[in-house]
Scaffold this motif. Structure first.
Motif, mmCIF file in Angstrom:
data_model
loop_
_atom_site.group_PDB
_atom_site.id
_atom_site.type_symbol
_atom_site.label_atom_id
_atom_site.label_comp_id
_atom_site.label_asym_id
_atom_site.label_seq_id
_atom_site.Cartn_x
_atom_site.Cartn_y
_atom_site.Cartn_z
ATOM 1 N N VAL A 1 43.702 30.365 41.353
ATOM 2 C CA VAL A 1 42.753 30.184 40.254
ATOM 3 C C VAL A 1 43.292 29.182 39.230
ATOM 4 C CG1 VAL A 1 41.663 31.340 38.295
ATOM 5 C CG2 VAL A 1 41.689 32.457 40.527
ATOM 6 N N ARG A 2 44.613 29.244 38.992
ATOM 7 C CA ARG A 2 45.205 28.369 37.964
ATOM 8 C C ARG A 2 45.344 26.920 38.434
ATOM 9 N NH1 ARG A 2 46.663 25.086 35.126
ATOM 10 N NH2 ARG A 2 48.192 25.086 33.425
ATOM 11 N N SER B 1 39.388 32.009 46.254
ATOM 12 C CA SER B 1 40.721 32.490 45.877
ATOM 13 C C SER B 1 40.995 33.900 46.385
ATOM 14 C CB SER B 1 40.881 32.444 44.357
ATOM 15 O OG SER B 1 39.882 33.218 43.720
ATOM 16 N N LEU C 1 46.011 34.535 41.429
ATOM 17 C CA LEU C 1 46.159 33.914 40.113
ATOM 18 C C LEU C 1 46.646 32.471 40.223
ATOM 19 C CD1 LEU C 1 47.706 36.869 38.064
ATOM 20 C CD2 LEU C 1 45.349 36.046 38.036
ATOM 21 N N ILE D 1 34.617 36.395 39.325
ATOM 22 C CA ILE D 1 35.876 35.661 39.525
ATOM 23 C C ILE D 1 35.614 34.255 40.047
ATOM 24 C CG2 ILE D 1 38.002 35.552 40.884
ATOM 25 C CD1 ILE D 1 37.990 38.569 40.924
ATOM 26 N N VAL E 1 42.120 42.368 40.219
ATOM 27 C CA VAL E 1 41.505 41.186 39.614
ATOM 28 C C VAL E 1 39.997 41.388 39.456
ATOM 29 C CG1 VAL E 1 41.142 38.703 39.820
ATOM 30 C CG2 VAL E 1 43.261 39.719 40.659
ATOM 31 N N LEU F 1 47.897 39.685 44.285
ATOM 32 C CA LEU F 1 47.440 39.424 42.925
ATOM 33 C C LEU F 1 47.992 38.091 42.412
ATOM 34 C CD1 LEU F 1 46.197 40.158 40.186
ATOM 35 C CD2 LEU F 1 48.189 41.603 39.751
ATOM 36 N N VAL F 2 49.298 37.880 42.586
ATOM 37 C CA VAL F 2 49.933 36.639 42.140
ATOM 38 C C VAL F 2 49.357 35.440 42.891
ATOM 39 C CG1 VAL F 2 52.105 35.340 42.082
ATOM 40 C CG2 VAL F 2 52.062 37.752 41.396
#
Length: 447
Positions: free
Chosen positions: A183-184, A194, A180, A309, A352, A176-177
């Motif tokens: 994506v960031r 991603s 993220l 997503i 997500v 999950l991290v």
């Protein structure tokens, strides 16, 4: 012209990776039905393995038909198809009857597909009963109901004796991290894949921790041809056919919510003609399933979350994923390797994706006039009733088993309650105007 081959190669690799991402997301669900049905009917390991490969093969064919379209069949949007879980109960009941067996399941599946093709235009006329207050609530229900799947994956998978092991939860959280962070901070193509990169990272961590099992790969044949009617000529019996026709109607209603959700995500509002094309692909896929020794098909909500997503709206990516599924069905060793991805690796990605589906539903509900108190009641009661089988799986156990396809499906239950409450509070909306088949310039680049 000199730069053309490298550009083509880069485009091919880009599409291949995005297609693999779709396959990884839906793979666990695709193989679950053959595994559950095979175990319930006491089939041999060889027969179960064949069912899995046949399912992957048919998944690929049906996905291509749905995504690209064949004449009046196919929604022509980024959709991945897989066996519907709604059919598992009736199929076990049919197959457990010694006078019917597997041949009866396949016969009823073919008949249900033909029935679906006949009634698809009639079901498509129900679109007027799905204004934003209903569709938004339905999309939210799709996302929330799938969170139980994400939780089961994150904890180690259904039936795992070590369910909830901290290491499993830690790897799911790491995936999950990772997603993220990509994506960031990543841009362009890396951002689009991603979820795939998160799954690869999680798989590597699980392998280092000794949690990846490649059992069965050596014994699996390199190539396996999927022949129609492998288990014999289908047989047709009235009650199994009636049961599977009901499953077909349930599938249409569930698909309506998912197609509308996808239309919102790709900014292509659903109209009656498009909806009917999608229904026809569901029905044609079900008929193809029966021919190739597998089962009824529907669109997979988890892949709709993936579209949300990544922002990749190309139906060609899903068609490419369909070709990958066909290859997996023909090469069992490859299929076994993909199946070795641990459930808890998928769990981090599931949180997500399914959360994004829920957010898409909230986006639709933002267009609803909540100054009308009736609309608040529609959303509140529909979600509360629809999620009862999720939060309390035994809630409806004392009611007739024939109601199972309705009461055990949070998506269908929410749709029914929301539609009835909308009729009660708001009446029937005007018939939606048929939209033109041509996309806007912005849409034509992505669809």
């Amino acid at each position: 012209m000199k730069n053309s081959p490298p550009r083509n190669n880069a485009r091919f690799i880009s599409m291949l990776l995005m297609a693999c991402q779709h396959v990884m997301v839906m793979y666990a669900g695709a193989v679950a039905i053959p595994l559950v049905l095979g175990a319930a009917l006491g089939l041999s390991k060889a027969d179960i393995a064949f069912l899995i490969n046949a399912d992957l093969f048919a998944c690929g064919i049906v996905t291509i038909i749905q995504a690209l379209g064949v004449g009046p069949i196919g929604i022509r949007m980024p959709v991945m198809m897989g066996v519907t879980f709604t059919a598992i109960g009736p199929m076990i009941a049919i197959g457990s009857d010694a006078t019917v067996g597997l041949s009866g399941i396949f016969g009823a599946t073919i008949a249900a597909g033909l029935f679906g093709l006949a009634v698809a235009p009639l079901v498509g006329k129900l679109l007027r009963f799905f204004p934003p207050v209903v569709t938004g609530t339905e999309i939210v229900a799709v996302g929330l109901s799938l969170m139980s799947v994400a939780a089961a994956w994150s904890g180690g998978g259904f039936g795992n004796p070590d369910f909830g092991r901290p290491l499993y939860l830690g790897i799911a959280a790491a995936v999950l991290v990772c997603i993220l962070l990509i994506v960031r901070y990543a841009k362009g193509f890396l951002n689009n894949i991603s979820v795939l990169l998160g799954l690869v990272f999680g798989f590597a961590v699980a392998a280092v921790a000794g949690l990846v099992s490649l059992e069965g790969i050596q014994e699996a044949p390199v190539f396996g041809l999927i022949k129609p009617f492998h288990f014999g000529i289908p047989t047709f019996h009235i009650w199994p056919i009636a049961a599977m026709c009901i499953v077909m109607l349930v599938t249409f209603i569930e698909s309506t919510g998912m197609f509308i959700a996808l239309g919102e995500i790709v900014e292509k509002p659903m109209d009656e003609r498009t909806l009917v094309r999608g229904f026809r692909a569901d029905a044609a896929g079900t008929m193809i399933g029966g021919i190739f020794n597998t089962f009824p098909y529907t669109s997979y909500a988890q892949n709709i979350g993936l579209v949300s997503i990544t922002g990749v709206r190309s139906r060609w990516v899903c068609a490419f994923a369909g070709m990958i599924l066909i290859v997996l069905g023909l090469f069992p060793k490859v299929a076994y390797f993909v199946a070795s991805i641990p459930p808890f690796v998928l769990g981090g990605a599931g949180i997500v994706m399914f959360g994004m589906v829920t957010a898409s539903g909230m986006k639709v509900l933002a267009r609803v006039d909540f100054k009308k108190v009736g609309n608040l009641y529609i959303v509140a009661i529909s979600l509360a009733v629809g999620l009862l089988p999720v939060v309390s799986p035994q809630f409806f156990n004392k009611l007739p088993s024939a109601l199972g396809p309705i009461l055990e499906s949070p998506i269908l239950l929410t749709a029914i309650v929301a539609t009835l409450l909308n009729l009660f509070f708001n009446g029937v909306a005007a018939k939606p105007r048929r939209q033109g088949s041509e996309s806007t310039p912005a849409q034509s680049q992505t669809l």
